[in-house]
Design an enzyme around this catalytic site. Structure first.
Site, PDB file in Angstrom:
ATOM      1  N   CYS A 147       0.839  -1.200   0.000  1.00  0.00           N
ATOM      2  CA  CYS A 147       0.000   0.000   0.000  1.00  0.00           C
ATOM      3  C   CYS A 147       0.877   1.254   0.000  1.00  0.00           C
ATOM      4  O   CYS A 147       1.993   1.235  -0.550  1.00  0.00           O
ATOM      5  CB  CYS A 147      -0.976   0.002   1.173  1.00  0.00           C
ATOM      6  SG  CYS A 147      -2.291   1.236   0.993  1.00  0.00           S
ATOM      7  N   ASP A 181      -2.760   1.343  10.183  1.00  0.00           N
ATOM      8  CA  ASP A 181      -3.956   2.158  10.422  1.00  0.00           C
ATOM      9  C   ASP A 181      -4.318   2.103  11.889  1.00  0.00           C
ATOM     10  O   ASP A 181      -4.874   3.058  12.437  1.00  0.00           O
ATOM     11  CB  ASP A 181      -5.117   1.670   9.557  1.00  0.00           C
ATOM     12  CG  ASP A 181      -4.889   2.071   8.099  1.00  0.00           C
ATOM     13  OD1 ASP A 181      -4.276   1.285   7.363  1.00  0.00           O
ATOM     14  OD2 ASP A 181      -5.282   3.193   7.738  1.00  0.00           O
TER      15      ASP A 181
HETATM   16  P1  RI2 Z   1       0.542   6.288   6.899  1.00  0.00           P
HETATM   17  C1  RI2 Z   1      -3.399   3.547   4.563  1.00  0.00           C
HETATM   18  O1  RI2 Z   1      -4.781   3.385   4.542  1.00  0.00           O
HETATM   19  C2  RI2 Z   1      -2.642   2.242   4.388  1.00  0.00           C
HETATM   20  O2  RI2 Z   1      -3.290   1.147   4.969  1.00  0.00           O
HETATM   21  C3  RI2 Z   1      -1.343   2.582   5.064  1.00  0.00           C
HETATM   22  O3  RI2 Z   1      -0.556   1.461   5.387  1.00  0.00           O
HETATM   23  C4  RI2 Z   1      -1.870   3.292   6.285  1.00  0.00           C
HETATM   24  O4  RI2 Z   1      -2.961   4.092   5.808  1.00  0.00           O
HETATM   25  C5  RI2 Z   1      -0.882   4.127   7.021  1.00  0.00           C
HETATM   26  O5  RI2 Z   1      -0.422   5.206   6.240  1.00  0.00           O
HETATM   27  P2  RI2 Z   1      -5.744   4.240   3.530  1.00  0.00           P
HETATM   28  O6  RI2 Z   1      -6.048   5.542   4.255  1.00  0.00           O
HETATM   29  O7  RI2 Z   1      -0.179   6.844   8.083  1.00  0.00           O
HETATM   30  O8  RI2 Z   1      -5.016   4.432   2.237  1.00  0.00           O
HETATM   31  O9  RI2 Z   1       1.819   5.604   7.286  1.00  0.00           O
HETATM   32  O10 RI2 Z   1      -6.994   3.452   3.357  1.00  0.00           O
HETATM   33  O11 RI2 Z   1       0.747   7.320   5.817  1.00  0.00           O
END
Ligand code: RI2
Length: 298
Positions: A111, A180
Protein backbone atom coordinates in the site's frame (compact mmCIF):
# COMPACT_ATOMS: atom_id res chain seq x y z
CA UNK A 1 -10.59 8.92 0.15
CA UNK A 2 -9.47 12.41 -0.92
CA UNK A 3 -7.45 12.47 2.28
CA UNK A 4 -5.92 9.06 2.80
CA UNK A 5 -3.15 7.51 4.84
CA UNK A 6 -3.62 7.35 8.59
CA UNK A 7 -1.12 10.16 9.33
CA UNK A 8 -2.85 12.61 7.01
CA UNK A 9 -6.30 11.65 8.29
CA UNK A 10 -5.27 12.45 11.89
CA UNK A 11 -3.66 15.77 10.97
CA UNK A 12 -6.58 16.79 8.72
CA UNK A 13 -9.05 16.07 11.55
CA UNK A 14 -7.04 18.22 13.98
CA UNK A 15 -6.86 21.10 11.56
CA UNK A 16 -10.59 20.84 10.69
CA UNK A 17 -11.42 21.07 14.42
CA UNK A 18 -9.19 24.11 14.71
CA UNK A 19 -10.91 25.82 11.76
CA UNK A 20 -14.32 24.98 13.20
CA UNK A 21 -13.37 26.45 16.60
CA UNK A 22 -12.19 29.63 14.91
CA UNK A 23 -15.34 30.00 12.81
CA UNK A 24 -18.06 29.49 15.48
CA UNK A 25 -19.68 32.86 16.21
CA UNK A 26 -21.09 32.76 19.73
CA UNK A 27 -20.32 33.93 23.26
CA UNK A 28 -22.31 31.10 24.79
CA UNK A 29 -19.91 28.37 25.96
CA UNK A 30 -22.59 25.68 25.94
CA UNK A 31 -23.52 26.44 22.32
CA UNK A 32 -19.82 26.49 21.40
CA UNK A 33 -19.15 23.14 23.09
CA UNK A 34 -22.17 21.54 21.41
CA UNK A 35 -21.04 22.78 17.98
CA UNK A 36 -17.57 21.34 18.63
CA UNK A 37 -19.08 18.00 19.66
CA UNK A 38 -21.13 17.97 16.44
CA UNK A 39 -17.95 18.53 14.43
CA UNK A 40 -16.29 15.74 16.42
CA UNK A 41 -19.11 13.30 15.67
CA UNK A 42 -19.21 14.20 11.98
CA UNK A 43 -15.47 13.74 11.51
CA UNK A 44 -15.45 10.60 13.66
CA UNK A 45 -17.95 8.94 11.31
CA UNK A 46 -15.97 9.55 8.11
CA UNK A 47 -13.51 6.60 8.34
CA UNK A 48 -14.01 3.81 10.87
CA UNK A 49 -10.63 2.04 10.86
CA UNK A 50 -7.70 4.48 11.18
CA UNK A 51 -7.32 5.08 14.92
CA UNK A 52 -5.44 8.33 14.26
CA UNK A 53 -8.84 9.87 13.60
CA UNK A 54 -10.46 9.32 17.05
CA UNK A 55 -7.12 9.78 18.83
CA UNK A 56 -6.56 13.12 17.12
CA UNK A 57 -10.15 14.27 17.79
CA UNK A 58 -9.93 13.31 21.47
CA UNK A 59 -6.59 15.05 21.82
CA UNK A 60 -8.02 18.27 20.38
CA UNK A 61 -11.16 18.07 22.53
CA UNK A 62 -9.28 17.81 25.82
CA UNK A 63 -9.92 21.27 27.20
CA UNK A 64 -11.46 22.95 30.18
CA UNK A 65 -12.60 26.53 29.74
CA UNK A 66 -14.74 29.13 31.39
CA UNK A 67 -15.27 31.27 28.28
CA UNK A 68 -15.60 30.67 24.54
CA UNK A 69 -12.38 32.53 23.97
CA UNK A 70 -10.49 30.26 26.36
CA UNK A 71 -12.02 27.16 24.75
CA UNK A 72 -11.14 28.37 21.26
CA UNK A 73 -7.55 29.08 22.24
CA UNK A 74 -7.20 25.67 23.89
CA UNK A 75 -8.56 23.84 20.82
CA UNK A 76 -6.25 25.75 18.47
CA UNK A 77 -3.26 25.00 20.75
CA UNK A 78 -4.20 21.32 21.01
CA UNK A 79 -4.62 20.96 17.24
CA UNK A 80 -1.27 22.65 16.59
CA UNK A 81 0.39 20.43 19.21
CA UNK A 82 -1.09 17.26 17.68
CA UNK A 83 0.18 18.18 14.21
CA UNK A 84 3.64 19.19 15.48
CA UNK A 85 3.91 15.95 17.52
CA UNK A 86 2.86 13.95 14.50
CA UNK A 87 5.50 15.58 12.29
CA UNK A 88 8.29 15.02 14.78
CA UNK A 89 7.11 11.43 15.45
CA UNK A 90 7.28 10.51 11.76
CA UNK A 91 10.74 12.06 11.44
CA UNK A 92 11.98 10.15 14.51
CA UNK A 93 10.56 6.88 13.18
CA UNK A 94 12.49 7.52 9.97
CA UNK A 95 15.73 7.80 11.96
CA UNK A 96 15.07 4.76 14.15
CA UNK A 97 13.82 2.66 11.23
CA UNK A 98 16.80 3.52 9.04
CA UNK A 99 19.06 1.75 11.58
CA UNK A 100 17.30 -1.50 10.67
CA UNK A 101 18.19 -1.15 6.99
CA UNK A 102 21.56 -2.37 5.75
CA UNK A 103 23.38 -1.30 2.62
CA UNK A 104 22.13 -3.41 -0.27
CA UNK A 105 18.82 -4.41 1.35
CA UNK A 106 15.70 -5.14 -0.67
CA UNK A 107 12.62 -4.07 1.26
CA UNK A 108 9.04 -4.97 0.40
CA UNK A 109 6.18 -2.63 1.29
CA UNK A 110 2.43 -2.82 0.82
CA UNK A 111 0.00 0.00 0.00
CA UNK A 112 1.18 3.55 0.65
CA UNK A 113 2.51 4.49 4.04
CA UNK A 114 4.11 7.89 4.54
CA UNK A 115 5.78 6.58 7.70
CA UNK A 116 7.36 3.58 5.94
CA UNK A 117 8.41 5.97 3.17
CA UNK A 118 10.14 8.20 5.74
CA UNK A 119 12.29 5.20 6.73
CA UNK A 120 13.20 4.43 3.10
CA UNK A 121 14.04 8.06 2.38
CA UNK A 122 16.17 8.44 5.53
CA UNK A 123 18.15 5.26 4.80
CA UNK A 124 18.62 6.26 1.17
CA UNK A 125 19.82 9.77 2.11
CA UNK A 126 22.31 8.16 4.50
CA UNK A 127 23.88 6.68 1.38
CA UNK A 128 22.53 3.13 1.69
CA UNK A 129 21.86 1.40 -1.60
CA UNK A 130 18.37 0.05 -1.20
CA UNK A 131 15.75 -1.44 -3.45
CA UNK A 132 12.07 -1.17 -2.62
CA UNK A 133 9.51 -3.66 -3.90
CA UNK A 134 6.05 -2.08 -3.92
CA UNK A 135 2.83 -4.03 -4.29
CA UNK A 136 0.20 -2.64 -6.63
CA UNK A 137 -2.43 -2.75 -3.82
CA UNK A 138 -5.73 -3.51 -5.46
CA UNK A 139 -8.36 -2.16 -5.74
CA UNK A 140 -7.25 1.49 -5.47
CA UNK A 141 -3.63 0.99 -6.56
CA UNK A 142 -2.10 3.00 -3.71
CA UNK A 143 1.14 1.22 -4.68
CA UNK A 144 1.35 3.74 -7.53
CA UNK A 145 1.56 6.57 -4.97
CA UNK A 146 4.40 4.71 -3.23
CA UNK A 147 6.15 4.17 -6.54
CA UNK A 148 5.74 7.84 -7.43
CA UNK A 149 7.32 8.96 -4.10
CA UNK A 150 10.21 6.51 -4.48
CA UNK A 151 10.89 7.42 -8.08
CA UNK A 152 10.91 11.15 -7.29
CA UNK A 153 13.59 10.59 -4.64
CA UNK A 154 15.51 8.25 -6.95
CA UNK A 155 15.18 5.02 -4.94
CA UNK A 156 15.38 1.90 -7.17
CA UNK A 157 11.87 0.45 -7.17
CA UNK A 158 10.12 -2.65 -8.47
CA UNK A 159 6.34 -2.76 -8.80
CA UNK A 160 4.73 -6.17 -8.35
CA UNK A 161 1.20 -7.57 -8.35
CA UNK A 162 -0.31 -8.26 -4.94
CA UNK A 163 -0.52 -11.90 -5.94
CA UNK A 164 3.25 -12.00 -6.65
CA UNK A 165 4.22 -11.38 -3.00
CA UNK A 166 4.99 -14.99 -2.09
CA UNK A 167 6.88 -15.58 -5.32
CA UNK A 168 8.94 -12.46 -4.71
CA UNK A 169 9.61 -12.94 -1.01
CA UNK A 170 12.75 -15.01 -1.61
CA UNK A 171 14.43 -11.88 -3.02
CA UNK A 172 13.43 -9.70 -0.04
CA UNK A 173 15.51 -8.95 3.10
CA UNK A 174 12.91 -7.04 5.07
CA UNK A 175 9.23 -6.08 4.98
CA UNK A 176 8.23 -2.63 6.24
CA UNK A 177 4.59 -1.52 6.25
CA UNK A 178 2.60 1.26 7.91
CA UNK A 179 -0.41 0.94 10.20
CA UNK A 180 -3.96 2.16 10.42
CA UNK A 181 -4.28 0.86 13.96
CA UNK A 182 -2.45 -1.28 16.54
CA UNK A 183 -4.55 -3.10 19.12
CA UNK A 184 -3.77 -3.68 22.79
CA UNK A 185 -2.45 -7.18 22.05
CA UNK A 186 -0.04 -5.85 19.42
CA UNK A 187 -1.96 -6.92 16.32
CA UNK A 188 -1.79 -4.70 13.28
CA UNK A 189 -4.69 -3.37 11.25
CA UNK A 190 -3.50 -2.21 7.86
CA UNK A 191 -4.47 -2.25 4.18
CA UNK A 192 -6.07 -5.51 3.13
CA UNK A 193 -3.39 -7.96 2.00
CA UNK A 194 -0.95 -7.01 4.75
CA UNK A 195 -1.65 -10.23 6.65
CA UNK A 196 -0.85 -12.29 3.54
CA UNK A 197 2.41 -10.40 3.17
CA UNK A 198 3.17 -11.20 6.83
CA UNK A 199 2.42 -14.90 6.31
CA UNK A 200 4.70 -15.07 3.28
CA UNK A 201 7.45 -13.22 5.20
CA UNK A 202 7.07 -15.58 8.15
CA UNK A 203 7.36 -18.63 5.90
CA UNK A 204 10.49 -17.22 4.22
CA UNK A 205 11.98 -16.06 7.58
CA UNK A 206 12.02 -12.46 6.45
CA UNK A 207 11.63 -9.84 9.20
CA UNK A 208 8.26 -8.11 9.21
CA UNK A 209 8.38 -4.57 10.61
CA UNK A 210 5.55 -2.14 11.13
CA UNK A 211 6.12 1.63 11.35
CA UNK A 212 3.53 3.36 13.52
CA UNK A 213 3.36 6.46 15.68
CA UNK A 214 2.06 5.87 19.20
CA UNK A 215 -1.22 7.65 18.40
CA UNK A 216 -2.06 4.77 16.05
CA UNK A 217 -2.43 2.48 19.07
CA UNK A 218 -6.06 1.93 20.00
CA UNK A 219 -7.00 2.80 23.62
CA UNK A 220 -10.51 1.42 23.08
CA UNK A 221 -9.09 -2.01 22.27
CA UNK A 222 -7.91 -2.30 25.88
CA UNK A 223 -11.58 -2.43 26.78
CA UNK A 224 -12.19 -5.25 24.34
CA UNK A 225 -13.59 -3.09 21.60
CA UNK A 226 -12.81 -4.34 18.12
CA UNK A 227 -11.36 -1.99 15.51
CA UNK A 228 -13.98 -1.82 12.76
CA UNK A 229 -12.86 -2.93 9.32
CA UNK A 230 -14.19 -0.60 6.67
CA UNK A 231 -16.20 -2.35 3.94
CA UNK A 232 -15.89 -0.27 0.81
CA UNK A 233 -18.05 0.02 -2.29
CA UNK A 234 -18.14 -3.02 -4.65
CA UNK A 235 -17.57 -0.68 -7.60
CA UNK A 236 -13.92 -0.38 -6.50
CA UNK A 237 -13.55 -4.09 -7.33
CA UNK A 238 -15.96 -4.63 -10.22
CA UNK A 239 -17.21 -2.13 -12.78
CA UNK A 240 -20.94 -1.21 -12.65
CA UNK A 241 -21.33 -2.85 -16.11
CA UNK A 242 -20.05 -6.20 -14.83
CA UNK A 243 -22.13 -5.88 -11.65
CA UNK A 244 -25.18 -5.49 -13.91
CA UNK A 245 -24.13 -8.51 -15.96
CA UNK A 246 -24.00 -10.70 -12.83
CA UNK A 247 -26.82 -9.28 -10.68
CA UNK A 248 -26.71 -12.17 -8.17
CA UNK A 249 -22.97 -11.93 -7.61
CA UNK A 250 -21.86 -10.72 -4.19
CA UNK A 251 -18.73 -8.58 -4.14
CA UNK A 252 -16.97 -8.07 -0.82
CA UNK A 253 -14.44 -5.28 -0.45
CA UNK A 254 -12.89 -5.08 3.02
CA UNK A 255 -10.33 -2.26 2.98
CA UNK A 256 -8.17 -3.56 5.85
CA UNK A 257 -7.17 -6.80 7.55
CA UNK A 258 -5.66 -7.91 10.84
CA UNK A 259 -2.11 -9.24 11.12
CA UNK A 260 -1.75 -11.20 14.37
CA UNK A 261 1.10 -10.02 16.61
CA UNK A 262 2.94 -13.35 16.27
CA UNK A 263 3.83 -12.43 12.67
CA UNK A 264 5.23 -9.02 13.61
CA UNK A 265 8.91 -8.86 14.57
CA UNK A 266 8.94 -5.23 15.59
CA UNK A 267 6.88 -2.06 15.71
CA UNK A 268 8.93 1.08 15.16
CA UNK A 269 7.43 4.01 17.03
CA UNK A 270 8.79 7.45 17.88
CA UNK A 271 9.59 6.19 21.39
CA UNK A 272 11.64 3.30 20.06
CA UNK A 273 11.55 -0.07 18.32
CA UNK A 274 9.30 -2.27 20.44
CA UNK A 275 7.93 -5.77 20.33
CA UNK A 276 4.17 -6.03 19.62
CA UNK A 277 3.70 -7.42 23.14
CA UNK A 278 4.48 -3.94 24.49
CA UNK A 279 1.41 -2.39 22.85
CA UNK A 280 -0.58 -2.40 26.08
CA UNK A 281 2.13 -0.39 27.86
CA UNK A 282 2.28 2.15 25.05
CA UNK A 283 -1.47 2.67 25.35
CA UNK A 284 -1.34 2.88 29.15
CA UNK A 285 1.72 5.08 29.53
CA UNK A 286 1.73 7.16 26.41
CA UNK A 287 -1.92 7.65 25.51
CA UNK A 288 -3.40 7.52 29.00
CA UNK A 289 -6.80 6.35 30.16
CA UNK A 290 -8.24 9.84 29.88
CA UNK A 291 -8.53 9.34 26.12
CA UNK A 292 -11.15 6.69 26.73
CA UNK A 293 -12.93 8.75 29.35
CA UNK A 294 -13.13 11.68 26.93
CA UNK A 295 -14.55 9.43 24.25
CA UNK A 296 -17.27 8.29 26.61
CA UNK A 297 -18.29 11.87 27.22
CA UNK A 298 -18.74 12.91 23.60
P1 RI2 B 1 0.54 6.29 6.90
C1 RI2 B 1 -3.40 3.55 4.56
O1 RI2 B 1 -4.78 3.39 4.54
C2 RI2 B 1 -2.64 2.24 4.39
O2 RI2 B 1 -3.29 1.15 4.97
C3 RI2 B 1 -1.34 2.58 5.06
O3 RI2 B 1 -0.56 1.46 5.39
C4 RI2 B 1 -1.87 3.29 6.28
O4 RI2 B 1 -2.96 4.09 5.81
C5 RI2 B 1 -0.88 4.13 7.02
O5 RI2 B 1 -0.42 5.21 6.24
P2 RI2 B 1 -5.74 4.24 3.53
O6 RI2 B 1 -6.05 5.54 4.25
O7 RI2 B 1 -0.18 6.84 8.08
O8 RI2 B 1 -5.02 4.43 2.24
O9 RI2 B 1 1.82 5.60 7.29
O10 RI2 B 1 -6.99 3.45 3.36
O11 RI2 B 1 0.75 7.32 5.82
Amino acid sequence: MEIRGAVKIGRAAASAMKEEAKSIQTDDLQVFNERMREAYRLLYSTRPTAVTLPNSLRYVMRYEAKTVDEARRAIVANADAFIANSESAVKRIGEIGAHRIKDGDTILTHCNSSVAFQIFETAFKQGKNINVVATETRPRQQGYITVDFLQKVGIPTTLILDSAVRYYMKKVDLVIVGADAITANGSLINKVGTSQVALAANEARVSFICAAETYKFSPMSVFGEMVEIEERDPSEVLSPELQKKWPKLKVSNPAFDVTPHKYIDMIITEIGAISPEMAYWVIKDKLGWELEETAGGI
